[in-house]
Design an enzyme around this catalytic site. Structure first.
Site, PDB file in Angstrom:
ATOM      1  N   HIS A   1       0.955  -9.404   4.912  1.00 27.73           N
ATOM      2  CA  HIS A   1      -0.217  -8.543   4.787  1.00 27.73           C
ATOM      3  C   HIS A   1      -0.722  -8.606   3.340  1.00 27.73           C
ATOM      4  CE1 HIS A   1      -2.290  -4.726   6.455  1.00 27.73           C
ATOM      5  NE2 HIS A   1      -2.892  -5.020   5.315  1.00 27.73           N
TER       6      HIS A   1
ATOM      7  N   GLN B   1       0.798  -1.221   0.000  1.00 30.69           N
ATOM      8  CA  GLN B   1       0.000   0.000   0.000  1.00 30.69           C
ATOM      9  C   GLN B   1       0.836   1.277   0.000  1.00 30.69           C
ATOM     10  OE1 GLN B   1      -2.685  -1.780   3.264  1.00 30.69           O
ATOM     11  NE2 GLN B   1      -4.019  -0.346   2.220  1.00 30.69           N
TER      12      GLN B   1
ATOM     13  N   ARG C   1       3.379   0.447  12.860  1.00 28.14           N
ATOM     14  CA  ARG C   1       3.039  -0.883  12.368  1.00 28.14           C
ATOM     15  C   ARG C   1       3.209  -0.911  10.853  1.00 28.14           C
ATOM     16  NH1 ARG C   1      -2.458  -3.481  10.937  1.00 28.14           N
ATOM     17  NH2 ARG C   1      -1.784  -5.631  10.579  1.00 28.14           N
TER      18      ARG C   1
ATOM     19  N   TRP D   1      -5.207   3.823  11.610  1.00 30.65           N
ATOM     20  CA  TRP D   1      -5.085   3.509  10.187  1.00 30.65           C
ATOM     21  C   TRP D   1      -5.620   4.712   9.420  1.00 30.65           C
ATOM     22  CZ3 TRP D   1      -2.554  -0.243   7.713  1.00 30.65           C
ATOM     23  CH2 TRP D   1      -2.690  -0.265   6.324  1.00 30.65           C
TER      24      TRP D   1
ATOM     25  N   ASN E   1      -1.980 -10.718   8.624  1.00 29.66           N
ATOM     26  CA  ASN E   1      -3.004  -9.696   8.756  1.00 29.66           C
ATOM     27  C   ASN E   1      -4.335 -10.188   8.215  1.00 29.66           C
ATOM     28  OD1 ASN E   1      -3.733  -6.685   9.147  1.00 29.66           O
ATOM     29  ND2 ASN E   1      -4.429  -7.124   7.064  1.00 29.66           N
ATOM     30  N   GLU E   2      -5.337 -10.173   9.046  1.00 26.72           N
ATOM     31  CA  GLU E   2      -6.723 -10.466   8.675  1.00 26.72           C
ATOM     32  C   GLU E   2      -6.887 -11.702   7.793  1.00 26.72           C
ATOM     33  OE1 GLU E   2      -8.630  -5.996   8.740  1.00 26.72           O
ATOM     34  OE2 GLU E   2      -7.725  -6.700   6.866  1.00 26.72           O
TER      35      GLU E   2
ATOM     36  N   TYR F   1     -13.469  -1.268  12.861  1.00 25.09           N
ATOM     37  CA  TYR F   1     -13.954  -0.061  12.220  1.00 25.09           C
ATOM     38  C   TYR F   1     -15.441   0.170  12.410  1.00 25.09           C
ATOM     39  CZ  TYR F   1      -9.578  -0.056   9.500  1.00 25.09           C
ATOM     40  OH  TYR F   1      -8.258  -0.043   9.122  1.00 25.09           O
TER      41      TYR F   1
ATOM     42  N   GLU G   1      -5.492   1.813  -1.328  1.00 22.14           N
ATOM     43  CA  GLU G   1      -6.449   1.022  -0.545  1.00 22.14           C
ATOM     44  C   GLU G   1      -7.027  -0.127  -1.381  1.00 22.14           C
ATOM     45  OE1 GLU G   1      -7.258   0.773   2.484  1.00 22.14           O
ATOM     46  OE2 GLU G   1      -6.146   2.474   3.323  1.00 22.14           O
ATOM     47  N   TRP G   2      -6.120  -0.998  -1.835  1.00 22.90           N
ATOM     48  CA  TRP G   2      -6.507  -2.213  -2.526  1.00 22.90           C
ATOM     49  C   TRP G   2      -7.464  -1.922  -3.676  1.00 22.90           C
ATOM     50  CZ3 TRP G   2      -2.823  -5.209  -1.040  1.00 22.90           C
ATOM     51  CH2 TRP G   2      -2.329  -5.111   0.267  1.00 22.90           C
TER      52      TRP G   2
ATOM     53  N   ASN H   1      -8.401  -5.370  14.359  1.00 17.99           N
ATOM     54  CA  ASN H   1      -8.714  -4.330  13.385  1.00 17.99           C
ATOM     55  C   ASN H   1     -10.212  -4.070  13.475  1.00 17.99           C
ATOM     56  OD1 ASN H   1      -6.064  -4.441  12.623  1.00 17.99           O
ATOM     57  ND2 ASN H   1      -6.449  -5.187  10.540  1.00 17.99           N
TER      58      ASN H   1
ATOM     59  N   GLU I   1      -5.708  -1.623  14.018  1.00 16.19           N
ATOM     60  CA  GLU I   1      -6.240  -0.704  13.013  1.00 16.19           C
ATOM     61  C   GLU I   1      -7.542  -0.104  13.525  1.00 16.19           C
ATOM     62  OE1 GLU I   1      -6.805  -2.025   8.984  1.00 16.19           O
ATOM     63  OE2 GLU I   1      -4.876  -3.069   8.917  1.00 16.19           O
TER      64      GLU I   1
ATOM     65  N   PHE J   1      -7.673   7.271   4.260  1.00 17.87           N
ATOM     66  CA  PHE J   1      -7.714   7.083   5.705  1.00 17.87           C
ATOM     67  C   PHE J   1      -6.635   7.881   6.430  1.00 17.87           C
ATOM     68  CE2 PHE J   1     -10.059   3.268   4.535  1.00 17.87           C
ATOM     69  CZ  PHE J   1     -10.931   3.078   5.581  1.00 17.87           C
TER      70      PHE J   1
END
Length: 521
Positions: free
Chosen positions: A164, A62, A119, A466, A209-210, A345, A473-474, A343, A417, A482
């Site tokens: 990630h 990213q 991070r 984050w 990650n996730e 949100y 952002e993908w 993470n 995050e 963000f």
């Protein structure tokens, strides 16, 4: 953060594992959104323990750019975005934020803010261009050496994610990456290299990650590479959305467990670090007070990483499709976490589908026989943000922390995050982007609830915004922002937003006041 599929059920409760769940009592009038008190926000740095770590985050693909420099190989994301185009404008991470060349300036920014931790993730393709089938890339090792050394020089703790989302494309081409148990061995090899070269200075490691969201988006919906899915879920050339996510998740669980076990056996005595994992943890709220809706949000837990067993709900619904752990594997996975990275949100309503009509997608074992909706009685669960099906719901922070606290005996936690993106994606005026009042409000509200959970005994040890700066952002490309810092796509100039000024004041002056910040919110 990441894009979610364009579906009314996209931010669905991931029925497998790793997704955290929270049960909040449903309100009869539907008005459960957070309401600001007239007195405003008063959370301060001193409301958290002195040793509490405040930081910000990013990930390799990213921000780094330099996608083919210094012997780095093509990653799965490089190939994916070059072949199909990612984001609305067919954008990619070839340049991103040019962090590969500007990392010293970025570390100066972190230091100026008063961050105590950063991070970031390791680019697998940068340090091991061919995985375990090739040599270690010394240029890649040197790059991360310089980042780590300069962070420490500025008093900033490196908080490193080993994986990630991105990995060498060769591993996909050679044996199908995470669908194959061989990927476990490649990941352990990567972890070993990271521990060997960086572990003398890195004390906080997160393995993956996730894994829950990665599995969901890559193998159920087919939105992330390798873009595998089946009918109803997406438009993919191949895949099986009902079975492949189970295989992938099983391999991810074991890869984490083996890496954590390797660290404890080979490195922990000398390096004295901690190893955890980062999970995507939305807050799931029953659509109604019915027992069925309440049970619908109790089906996903972290149990395999704590106890070495899949929860009974998974076994009940998935049966023989669910891979099993051998005795040896159970011992590897059991208690493989020193801490849990969260993470968090947003929140969403959850509806049971075992005794009511739902969509063909929701009414499946892989989905857990549930559906999700953002409205109840015509009222949204919270204010929309720039990411689809993501809403502002601050009290969810306290609830998610308390849920993990009680279920897992107060295992140490980090909020790895938490952040806000404006829903006005087409707004291009820089002065508006920089005056990000709603982002400041978002963090103040979420931090208030986090401080409350800590006062009530939750062992939370850090909070990462984050993100440090606007980045790639993908599948949302560069439209979704963000960051605490705005990044000019042409010049790569970093400009602090109001939120950066607030965070600096919060950390260094122990105050929420910033040019009378309460007048803005």
């Amino acid at each position: 953060m990441k894009l979610k599929p364009k579906s009314p059920t996209i931010f669905h409760f991931w029925y497998l594992i790793f997704v955290c769940n929270v049960v909040l009592e449903a309100s009869n009038n539907g008005d459960i959104g957070f309401r600001l008190e007239e007195k405003g926000h008063h959370v301060k740095r001193s409301d958290f323990p002195p040793e509490f770590i405040f930081g910000a985050g990013s990930s390799a693909y990213q921000v780094e750019g330099a996608y083919l420099e210094d012997m780095k190989s093509l990653s799965n994301w490089d190939v994916f975005c070059h072949s199909i185009g990612c984001g609305e404008n067919e954008e990619n991470g070839d340049i991103a934020d040019c962090h590969y060349h500007l990392f010293l300036k970025d570390i100066e920014i972190m230091h100026s803010l008063g961050l105590k931790a950063y991070r970031f993730s390791i680019s697998w393709a940068r340090i091991l261009p061919r995985g375990r089938f090739g040599e270690v890339n010394t240029a890649g090792i040197m790059f991360y050496d310089k980042i780590i050394d300069n962070l420490i020089l500025k008093g900033i703790e490196p908080f490193v994610t080993i994986h990630h989302y991105d990995f060498p494309q060769e591993l996909e081409d050679r044996y199908g990456s995470w669908l194959n148990p061989e990927m476990q061995e490649d990941f352990v090899h990567l972890a070993d290299i990271c521990f060997k070269y960086f572990g003398d200075r890195v004390k906080y490691w997160t393995t993956i990650n996730e894994p829950n969201l990665f599995t969901d988006l890559a193998y159920r919906w087919g939105i992330y590479p390798p873009s595998r899915c089946s009918e109803f879920f997406g438009n993919c050339r191949t895949g099986n959305s009902d079975v492949e996510p189970l295989i992938v998740m099983h391999n991810l669980v074991l890869a984490h467990g083996k890496a954590a076990n390797l660290y404890r056996q080979k490195y922990k005595v000398k390096q004295a670090g901690l190893v955890g994992i980062v999970v995507n943890c939305p807050t799931f709220i029953p659509l109604t007070n019915s027992e069925l809706d309440i049970e619908a949000v109790k089906r996903a837990v972290l149990d395999p990483l704590i106890y070495g067993e899949y929860p009974v709900e998974m076994v009940k619904y998935l049966g023989s499709d669910l891979p099993s752990f051998s005795i040896k594997e159970k011992n590897i996975v059991n208690n493989s976490l020193d801490f849990i990275g969260i993470n968090h949100y947003s929140a969403i309503y959850t509806k049971d589908c075992t005794n009511s009509t739902c969509s063909p997608i929701a009414n499946r074992p892989i989905q857990g026989f549930f559906d999700t909706v953002a409205e109840r009685d015509g009222v949204l669960i919270g204010e929309p943000t720039g990411v689809e099906d993501t809403y502002v719901f601050p009290q969810g922070m306290e609830e998610i922390v308390n849920q993990i606290k009680f279920r897992y005996k107060n295992k140490p936690m980090f909020i790895t995050e938490n952040g806000y993106s404006s829903p006005d994606l087409q707004e291009k005026r820089v002065n508006v982007i920089l005056n990000d009042v709603k982002r400041v409000k978002f963090h103040l509200e979420y931090l208030e609830f986090l401080a409350k959970s800590i006062r009530e005994g939750a062992d939370v040890r850090g909070y990462f915004v984050w993100s440090l700066m606007d980045n790639y952002e993908w599948m949302s490309g560069y439209n979704v922002k963000f960051g605490l810092y705005y990044v000019d796509r042409e010049t790569q100039t970093r400009t602090p937003k109001l939120s950066a000024r607030w965070y600096k004041s919060f950390l260094k002056k122990n105050t929420t006041d910033l040019v009378n910040i309460k007048s803005y919110i």
